[in-house]
Design a protein around this motif. Structure first.
Motif, PDB file in Angstrom:
ATOM      1  N   MET A   1      -6.681  16.198 113.976  1.00  0.00           N
ATOM      2  CA  MET A   1      -6.800  17.514 114.590  1.00  0.00           C
ATOM      3  C   MET A   1      -6.266  17.455 116.010  1.00  0.00           C
ATOM      4  O   MET A   1      -6.618  16.598 116.773  1.00  0.00           O
ATOM      5  CB  MET A   1      -8.279  17.910 114.588  1.00  0.00           C
ATOM      6  CG  MET A   1      -8.510  19.313 115.040  1.00  0.00           C
ATOM      7  SD  MET A   1     -10.247  19.705 115.026  1.00  0.00           S
ATOM      8  CE  MET A   1     -10.746  19.059 116.583  1.00  0.00           C
ATOM      9  N   VAL A   5      -6.671  22.178 120.500  1.00  0.00           N
ATOM     10  CA  VAL A   5      -7.458  23.316 120.051  1.00  0.00           C
ATOM     11  C   VAL A   5      -8.945  23.009 120.090  1.00  0.00           C
ATOM     12  O   VAL A   5      -9.742  23.734 119.503  1.00  0.00           O
ATOM     13  CB  VAL A   5      -7.060  23.738 118.622  1.00  0.00           C
ATOM     14  CG1 VAL A   5      -5.656  24.249 118.613  1.00  0.00           C
ATOM     15  CG2 VAL A   5      -7.196  22.575 117.673  1.00  0.00           C
ATOM     16  N   VAL A 337      49.633  30.844  98.321  1.00  0.00           N
ATOM     17  CA  VAL A 337      50.160  32.121  98.808  1.00  0.00           C
ATOM     18  C   VAL A 337      51.680  32.067  98.951  1.00  0.00           C
ATOM     19  O   VAL A 337      52.404  32.986  98.510  1.00  0.00           O
ATOM     20  CB  VAL A 337      49.493  32.452 100.160  1.00  0.00           C
ATOM     21  CG1 VAL A 337      50.251  33.553 100.861  1.00  0.00           C
ATOM     22  CG2 VAL A 337      48.066  32.858  99.937  1.00  0.00           C
ATOM     23  N   PHE A 382      53.491  35.061 105.903  1.00  0.00           N
ATOM     24  CA  PHE A 382      52.447  34.071 105.621  1.00  0.00           C
ATOM     25  C   PHE A 382      52.774  32.721 106.229  1.00  0.00           C
ATOM     26  O   PHE A 382      51.888  31.954 106.615  1.00  0.00           O
ATOM     27  CB  PHE A 382      52.229  33.935 104.116  1.00  0.00           C
ATOM     28  CG  PHE A 382      51.532  35.123 103.564  1.00  0.00           C
ATOM     29  CD1 PHE A 382      52.142  35.900 102.597  1.00  0.00           C
ATOM     30  CD2 PHE A 382      50.293  35.496 104.041  1.00  0.00           C
ATOM     31  CE1 PHE A 382      51.507  37.010 102.098  1.00  0.00           C
ATOM     32  CE2 PHE A 382      49.662  36.607 103.544  1.00  0.00           C
ATOM     33  CZ  PHE A 382      50.267  37.373 102.572  1.00  0.00           C
TER      34      PHE A 382
ATOM     35  N   MET B   1      64.041  43.851  97.675  1.00  0.00           N
ATOM     36  CA  MET B   1      62.893  43.225  97.020  1.00  0.00           C
ATOM     37  C   MET B   1      61.599  43.791  97.567  1.00  0.00           C
ATOM     38  O   MET B   1      61.337  43.757  98.763  1.00  0.00           O
ATOM     39  CB  MET B   1      62.936  41.718  97.249  1.00  0.00           C
ATOM     40  CG  MET B   1      63.329  41.326  98.668  1.00  0.00           C
ATOM     41  SD  MET B   1      63.544  39.563  98.799  1.00  0.00           S
ATOM     42  CE  MET B   1      64.483  39.472 100.283  1.00  0.00           C
ATOM     43  N   MET B   6      50.989  41.006  92.379  1.00  0.00           N
ATOM     44  CA  MET B   6      50.350  39.711  92.614  1.00  0.00           C
ATOM     45  C   MET B   6      50.331  39.390  94.096  1.00  0.00           C
ATOM     46  O   MET B   6      49.356  38.865  94.641  1.00  0.00           O
ATOM     47  CB  MET B   6      51.099  38.595  91.856  1.00  0.00           C
ATOM     48  CG  MET B   6      50.624  38.416  90.431  1.00  0.00           C
ATOM     49  SD  MET B   6      48.868  38.113  90.342  1.00  0.00           S
ATOM     50  CE  MET B   6      48.814  36.356  90.395  1.00  0.00           C
ATOM     51  N   GLU B   7      51.447  39.749  94.697  1.00  0.00           N
ATOM     52  CA  GLU B   7      51.512  39.405  96.111  1.00  0.00           C
ATOM     53  C   GLU B   7      50.574  40.259  96.925  1.00  0.00           C
ATOM     54  O   GLU B   7      49.977  39.817  97.894  1.00  0.00           O
ATOM     55  CB  GLU B   7      52.955  39.559  96.614  1.00  0.00           C
ATOM     56  CG  GLU B   7      53.799  38.374  96.195  1.00  0.00           C
ATOM     57  CD  GLU B   7      55.207  38.794  95.824  1.00  0.00           C
ATOM     58  OE1 GLU B   7      56.071  37.945  95.944  1.00  0.00           O
ATOM     59  OE2 GLU B   7      55.395  39.967  95.435  1.00  0.00           O
ATOM     60  N   ALA B  10      47.368  38.667  96.603  1.00  0.00           N
ATOM     61  CA  ALA B  10      47.322  37.450  97.437  1.00  0.00           C
ATOM     62  C   ALA B  10      47.145  37.821  98.898  1.00  0.00           C
ATOM     63  O   ALA B  10      46.369  37.198  99.627  1.00  0.00           O
ATOM     64  CB  ALA B  10      48.592  36.631  97.235  1.00  0.00           C
ATOM     65  N   ILE B  11      47.882  38.843  99.309  1.00  0.00           N
ATOM     66  CA  ILE B  11      47.755  39.263 100.716  1.00  0.00           C
ATOM     67  C   ILE B  11      46.329  39.663 101.019  1.00  0.00           C
ATOM     68  O   ILE B  11      45.743  39.250 102.034  1.00  0.00           O
ATOM     69  CB  ILE B  11      48.710  40.455 101.005  1.00  0.00           C
ATOM     70  CG1 ILE B  11      50.163  39.997 100.937  1.00  0.00           C
ATOM     71  CG2 ILE B  11      48.412  41.042 102.366  1.00  0.00           C
ATOM     72  CD1 ILE B  11      51.131  41.145 101.063  1.00  0.00           C
ATOM     73  N   VAL B  14      43.992  36.664 101.226  1.00  0.00           N
ATOM     74  CA  VAL B  14      44.191  35.863 102.447  1.00  0.00           C
ATOM     75  C   VAL B  14      43.614  36.573 103.661  1.00  0.00           C
ATOM     76  O   VAL B  14      42.974  35.966 104.513  1.00  0.00           O
ATOM     77  CB  VAL B  14      45.688  35.554 102.658  1.00  0.00           C
ATOM     78  CG1 VAL B  14      45.903  34.977 104.038  1.00  0.00           C
ATOM     79  CG2 VAL B  14      46.154  34.565 101.620  1.00  0.00           C
ATOM     80  N   LEU B  17      39.866  36.230 103.615  1.00  0.00           N
ATOM     81  CA  LEU B  17      39.469  34.869 103.989  1.00  0.00           C
ATOM     82  C   LEU B  17      39.615  34.657 105.486  1.00  0.00           C
ATOM     83  O   LEU B  17      38.763  34.056 106.150  1.00  0.00           O
ATOM     84  CB  LEU B  17      40.329  33.852 103.242  1.00  0.00           C
ATOM     85  CG  LEU B  17      39.802  33.452 101.871  1.00  0.00           C
ATOM     86  CD1 LEU B  17      40.826  32.617 101.148  1.00  0.00           C
ATOM     87  CD2 LEU B  17      38.510  32.682 102.010  1.00  0.00           C
ATOM     88  N   CYS B  79      -3.660  30.816 124.689  1.00  0.00           N
ATOM     89  CA  CYS B  79      -2.824  32.003 124.478  1.00  0.00           C
ATOM     90  C   CYS B  79      -2.454  32.590 125.836  1.00  0.00           C
ATOM     91  O   CYS B  79      -3.129  33.523 126.321  1.00  0.00           O
ATOM     92  CB  CYS B  79      -3.558  33.065 123.674  1.00  0.00           C
ATOM     93  SG  CYS B  79      -4.449  32.366 122.304  1.00  0.00           S
ATOM     94  N   VAL B  84      -4.118  37.210 120.990  1.00  0.00           N
ATOM     95  CA  VAL B  84      -3.963  36.320 119.836  1.00  0.00           C
ATOM     96  C   VAL B  84      -3.485  37.162 118.669  1.00  0.00           C
ATOM     97  O   VAL B  84      -4.174  38.102 118.278  1.00  0.00           O
ATOM     98  CB  VAL B  84      -5.304  35.668 119.447  1.00  0.00           C
ATOM     99  CG1 VAL B  84      -5.090  34.556 118.472  1.00  0.00           C
ATOM    100  CG2 VAL B  84      -6.019  35.156 120.672  1.00  0.00           C
ATOM    101  N   PHE B  89      -3.745  32.837 115.223  1.00  0.00           N
ATOM    102  CA  PHE B  89      -5.143  32.679 114.851  1.00  0.00           C
ATOM    103  C   PHE B  89      -5.263  31.836 113.595  1.00  0.00           C
ATOM    104  O   PHE B  89      -6.067  30.911 113.513  1.00  0.00           O
ATOM    105  CB  PHE B  89      -5.736  34.063 114.612  1.00  0.00           C
ATOM    106  CG  PHE B  89      -7.197  34.045 114.383  1.00  0.00           C
ATOM    107  CD1 PHE B  89      -7.717  34.021 113.097  1.00  0.00           C
ATOM    108  CD2 PHE B  89      -8.074  34.061 115.453  1.00  0.00           C
ATOM    109  CE1 PHE B  89      -9.070  34.003 112.893  1.00  0.00           C
ATOM    110  CE2 PHE B  89      -9.435  34.045 115.245  1.00  0.00           C
ATOM    111  CZ  PHE B  89      -9.934  34.020 113.967  1.00  0.00           C
ATOM    112  N   ILE B  92      -4.483  28.186 114.376  1.00  0.00           N
ATOM    113  CA  ILE B  92      -5.553  27.515 115.119  1.00  0.00           C
ATOM    114  C   ILE B  92      -6.719  27.216 114.191  1.00  0.00           C
ATOM    115  O   ILE B  92      -7.251  26.108 114.166  1.00  0.00           O
ATOM    116  CB  ILE B  92      -6.028  28.394 116.298  1.00  0.00           C
ATOM    117  CG1 ILE B  92      -4.927  28.460 117.357  1.00  0.00           C
ATOM    118  CG2 ILE B  92      -7.297  27.833 116.904  1.00  0.00           C
ATOM    119  CD1 ILE B  92      -5.252  29.403 118.474  1.00  0.00           C
ATOM    120  N   GLN B  95      -6.386  24.369 111.700  1.00  0.00           N
ATOM    121  CA  GLN B  95      -6.437  23.001 112.198  1.00  0.00           C
ATOM    122  C   GLN B  95      -7.820  22.399 112.019  1.00  0.00           C
ATOM    123  O   GLN B  95      -7.962  21.185 112.011  1.00  0.00           O
ATOM    124  CB  GLN B  95      -6.055  22.984 113.669  1.00  0.00           C
ATOM    125  CG  GLN B  95      -4.685  23.556 113.904  1.00  0.00           C
ATOM    126  CD  GLN B  95      -3.958  22.800 114.979  1.00  0.00           C
ATOM    127  OE1 GLN B  95      -4.370  21.729 115.379  1.00  0.00           O
ATOM    128  NE2 GLN B  95      -2.862  23.367 115.451  1.00  0.00           N
TER     129      GLN B  95
END
Lengths: 642, 231
Positions: A1, A5, A337, A382, B1, B6-7, B10-11, B14, B17, B79, B84, B89, B92, B95
């Motif tokens: 104890m 206290v 990527v 990228f 292009m 897909m890209e 992916a973008i 990323v 993330l 205290c 308290v 309480f 204490i 204990q």
């Protein structure tokens, strides 16, 4: 104890009334508190600074000094306070522990001083609060390391009984201990360098011969390189076998990193010897030659910096691992990527994700070889993100590694500095210690002198006034002398007597004080350069005092230097007038080849050197001194150098 | 292009993330938690409480001045803020009973001390409660005990309330007891209690029944005097 206290215990007991109506059986009787007294102020006087606190505050921790009746020993009746002759600054934190229940470690305090205070007041350091515990442990660890470093210094000192194997091992580990070891150290270092250079030069094109152009040197001068390689490997093998023989624990040695490097360095040669004829595995044989480069790691035995670096890398293993892991993650992400971004463009080098790994690595580490370049806009975007983040990811763990390295390096430097300072420190301490030993002998002579003077009726010359402490200490030593029927002497007389007795008993083995491998006699050259008596003959001849060493049974040269203590008392000068004069003359001329040794008359001689010395010194009556002197005069023996 | 699907995906991955990584490093945090930070500043100052004057407390309780001083010093030491709360309480009180779990009983005890039910015990509550327990008359003590058992403070102790109290008391014993605490032990104990206390067999115990029964029971009377000289 937790006793903090304890203040709430009355409350908890009072609240126990809540159980009473529910209980079915009678309650036990409560303990009576007969020692109840009003809470009073206690004054704690710590080296003049007064602290005041309630008695109950101190009673919270009854297993400490202040909380128990142990403090009654320090109670001062006159001033009605408890007086402690300790450091008041450190006491602050101790008293605060009673008040708040938390022990704090003040950062400006020296760790060992603080530990002492805690021990004095009976507080265990483990209850230091979390806020200060880390700092405390760090400082404690540093202190321990420092102590360990100091202990390691003693490893350098040669123990008297070391077997050949142990000597060899010690020579291997600490090359500066003997010349042989140093020679060996440099030879191996040289051959490692030769071996590495050979490996390098082997591959350099040496110029064209008549049938082929631009052969590497290795193929042109095969025999020469083979000879050099053989020589190096032989040296390395011999070294390895010697180390293996000398190692205290062979199994542990074989598992150590350095020995593995050794083995890996020499194995290719032997494997090559075995497999030369077999054409199939010659390819593998060529690969094995790569391992010859490991010989360069053998340099780490020679260079402390390399060892520190290796140790740093080992200790930063987790940071390195993190770096590697984060890099791998980033590489995979960006490679994926980039692959998909460049998939659309024709004739793109990004044929697969693993192929993109190369691009990612080169970009992230900002190398940028340019053999793989994105062509699409998305790929370029990228790609730029990749290179920017590469800098970030790599830059992060590096300072951690650097700080680790700097910490270890500074630690090492500190160790070196301490080693250098230690010599000076030890010398000073030795001088101080020998000062006190000589004080006793001097006071003895002064005592003799005063007795002499009394007998001869002369007035006492003014003696050096000795403090009460000194006189009590001398009396104590005197009592010890009387108890053991032996006497304290200084080194000179001791060595003189030792010489005498050794010469006396020369046919038989010299007295036990000699070390068993080589009985050596050290004559003190100068008082300051006195070593511990009879160091071994293993010290290299370059050592200053060894110039005066010689094996007794060789009788090559025995020198006696008599230094300063002659002036101390007349009685001694009576004794040594003849030998000292001559040796003093001789000493001034430098090297002495002849020595004059006084052999006392046989009846007075005992096997114990000290006993011999006894009658010489303690007899205060002039007649006996003169007898001895005359006997000394009669028996002067001249020993010539061979 | 053009940029294909897909890209685009992916973008998007990323970028997400990237923001996650930045947030991890704390660079994006100020932007997202801009609103929260201002609120947390207001809560920084701890609530403090100063008790009433010594004289008022002396009038309200049966402690002497020195006892009040000593009590307050101990209270303030444990205290420092003067209040308290229930967690402190509980810790204490736990204990003192290391083998079992005293938190439930501490909760009931806390409610018994916290007279104005504001979630924290001030020094006045503490001292008034102690005054009743240590210096009060037997009737006052019994009143206090009744108040403890009556969890919802409605003036009646029901079987459920008593069972809760009993369980919490048995919890304080812990597992390692001799003989072992069986699961039915609390309820059996409650039944015994009700048999004794509940005169009119209506399933609840009122304050009058309680005091009457206790005054007739010698054991209880004796044990009430047990802790007279605790302070």
């Amino acid at each position: 104890m937790a006793t903090g206290v304890a203040a709430w215990l009355p409350f908890a007991r009072a609240a126990a009334i809540g159980w009473m109506p529910v209980a079915n059986c009678p309650m036990p009787i409560a303990p009576r508190d007969n020692t109840k007294r009003q809470d009073e102020l206690i004054i704690l006087n710590v080296s003049g600074r007064r602290f005041q606190t309630w008695r109950t505050t101190l009673d919270r921790y009854p297993d400490t000094l202040l909380g128990s009746s142990e403090k009654d020993f320090f109670y001062n009746e006159d001033t009605k306070e408890y007086f402690f002759d300790r450091d008041p600054d450190a006491f602050r934190s101790i008293l605060n522990f009673y008040r708040t229940g938390k022990l704090h470690y003040p950062r400006h305090e020296c760790i060992s001083a603080y530990d002492e205070e805690l021990t004095f007041f009976g507080i265990i350091p483990e209850i230091i609060g979390d806020c200060c515990y880390e700092e405390y442990k760090d400082r404690k660890r540093e202190n321990l390391e420092r102590l360990q470093d100091d202990q390691e210094e003693t490893k350098d000192m040669k123990l008297p009984n070391m077997s050949f194997r142990e000597t060899m091992w010690r020579a291997f580990e600490n090359p500066h201990t003997s010349t042989m070891a140093l020679v060996f150290y440099y030879v191996t270092g040289f051959f490692i360098a030769i071996s590495v250079i050979t490996n390098v030069v082997e591959t350099v094109p040496c110029g064209s011969t008549f049938n082929q152009k631009d052969m590497p040197c290795g193929e042109r001068y095969t025999v020469a390189f083979f000879c050099i390689d053989t020589a190096c490997v032989m040296i390395f093998t011999v070294e390895y076998l010697l180390r293996l023989f000398a190692a205290p624990s062979r199994y542990r040695f074989m598992r150590s990193v350095m020995s593995i490097i050794d083995v890996v360095a020499i194995l290719p040669y032997y494997i090559g010897l075995v497999m030369t004829n077999n054409e199939d595995v010659s390819g593998a044989f060529v690969t094995l030659r790569v391992f010859r480069v490991f010989r360069i790691f053998k340099f780490s035995r020679h260079s402390q910096g390399l060892r520190i670096l290796g140790y740093t890398l080992k200790s930063c293993a987790s940071e390195l691992g993190f770096l590697l892991f984060s890099l791998t993650m980033a590489i995979i992400i960006f490679a994926t990527v980039m692959f998909y971004a460049e998939k659309g463009s024709s004739s793109s080098k990004f044929t697969s994700i693993p192929a993109s790994f190369w691009y990612t690595i080169v970009t992230m580490t900002t190398l940028g070889y340019g053999d793989m370049v994105p062509k699409t806009i998305a790929g370029k975007i990228f790609g730029s993100i990749c290179s920017l983040s590469g800098v970030l990811v790599i830059a992060l763990p590096v300072p951690v590694i650097v700080s680790n390295f700097s910490r270890i390096y500074h630690q090492n430097q500190r160790a070196d500095k301490r080693r250098a300072q230690k010599k000076a420190r030890m010398a000073r301490i030795r001088i101080a210690k020998s000062g006190s030993a000589n004080a006793f002998l001097q006071s003895k002579r002064n005592g003799l002198l005063s007795e002499l003077l009394e007998l001869t009726g002369k007035d006492e010359e003014d003696q050096k006034s000795v403090s009460l402490l000194e006189s009590q200490h001398h009396h104590l030593l005197h009592c010890l002398e009387k108890t053991t029927a032996h006497e304290f002497v200084d080194e000179q007389m001791y060595e003189q007597n030792f010489l005498e007795t050794a010469l006396q008993t020369f046919p038989s083995h010299s007295p036990s004080t000699a070390s068993h491998d080589s009985p050596a006699v050290t004559c003190c050259s100068r008082k300051e350069r006195r070593n511990t008596p009879l160091p071994s003959a293993g010290l290299p001849p370059s050592h200053p005092s060894s110039a005066h060493q010689s094996a007794l049974h060789e009788l090559s040269a025995i020198r006696i230097h008599c230094g300063d203590p002659l002036s101390h008392s007349t009685s001694r000068s009576n004794l040594n007038v003849k030998p000292d004069d001559s040796s003093r003359i001789n000493s001034k001329s430098g090297r002495i080849t002849t020595a004059i040794i006084s052999l006392p008359s046989p009846p007075a001689l005992s096997s114990d050197g000290d006993g011999l010395h006894g009658p010489l010194q303690r007899r205060s009556h002039p007649p006996s001194i003169q007898t001895t002197a005359s006997s000394a005069g009669i028996n002067i023996v001249k020993v010539s150098a061979l | 292009m053009g940029i294909q699907d897909m890209e685009l995906l992916a973008i998007g991955v990323v970028v997400i993330l990237f923001m996650a990584v930045l947030k991890q490093f704390g660079i994006l945090e100020p932007i997202s938690s801009f609103e929260d930070s201002s609120d947390s500043d207001l809560e920084l100052s701890t609530v403090r409480h100063q008790p009433e004057g010594l004289d008022q407390l002396q009038a309200q309780t049966k402690f002497t001045r020195k006892e009040l001083q000593s009590l307050y010093r101990g209270f303030k030491n444990e205290c420092p803020s003067g209040l308290v709360d229930e967690e402190t309480f509980k810790s204490i009180y736990s204990q003192f009973f290391p083998q079992g779990d005293a938190s439930t009983y501490a909760h009931f005890l806390f409610n018994a001390f916290d007279l104005d039910r504001n979630g924290s015990i001030r020094f006045e509550d503490f001292v008034i409660g102690l005054s009743v327990l240590l210096r009060g008359s037997v009737t006052e003590k019994l009143n206090w005990a009744f108040n403890l058992y009556d969890i919802n403070k409605d003036g009646y102790i029901t079987k459920e309330e008593m069972l809760a109290i009993m369980k919490s008391i048995y919890d304080m014993m812990g597992r390692y007891t001799y003989p072992c605490v069986r699961d039915e032990a609390p309820s059996e104990h409650v039944d015994k209690f009700f048999q004794k206390m509940d005169r009119n067999r209506d399933g609840v115990v009122t304050i009058e029944e309680f005091i009457e029964t206790c005054q007739k029971d010698e054991n209880i009377m004796n044990s009430m005097q047990l802790f007279e000289n605790v302070i």
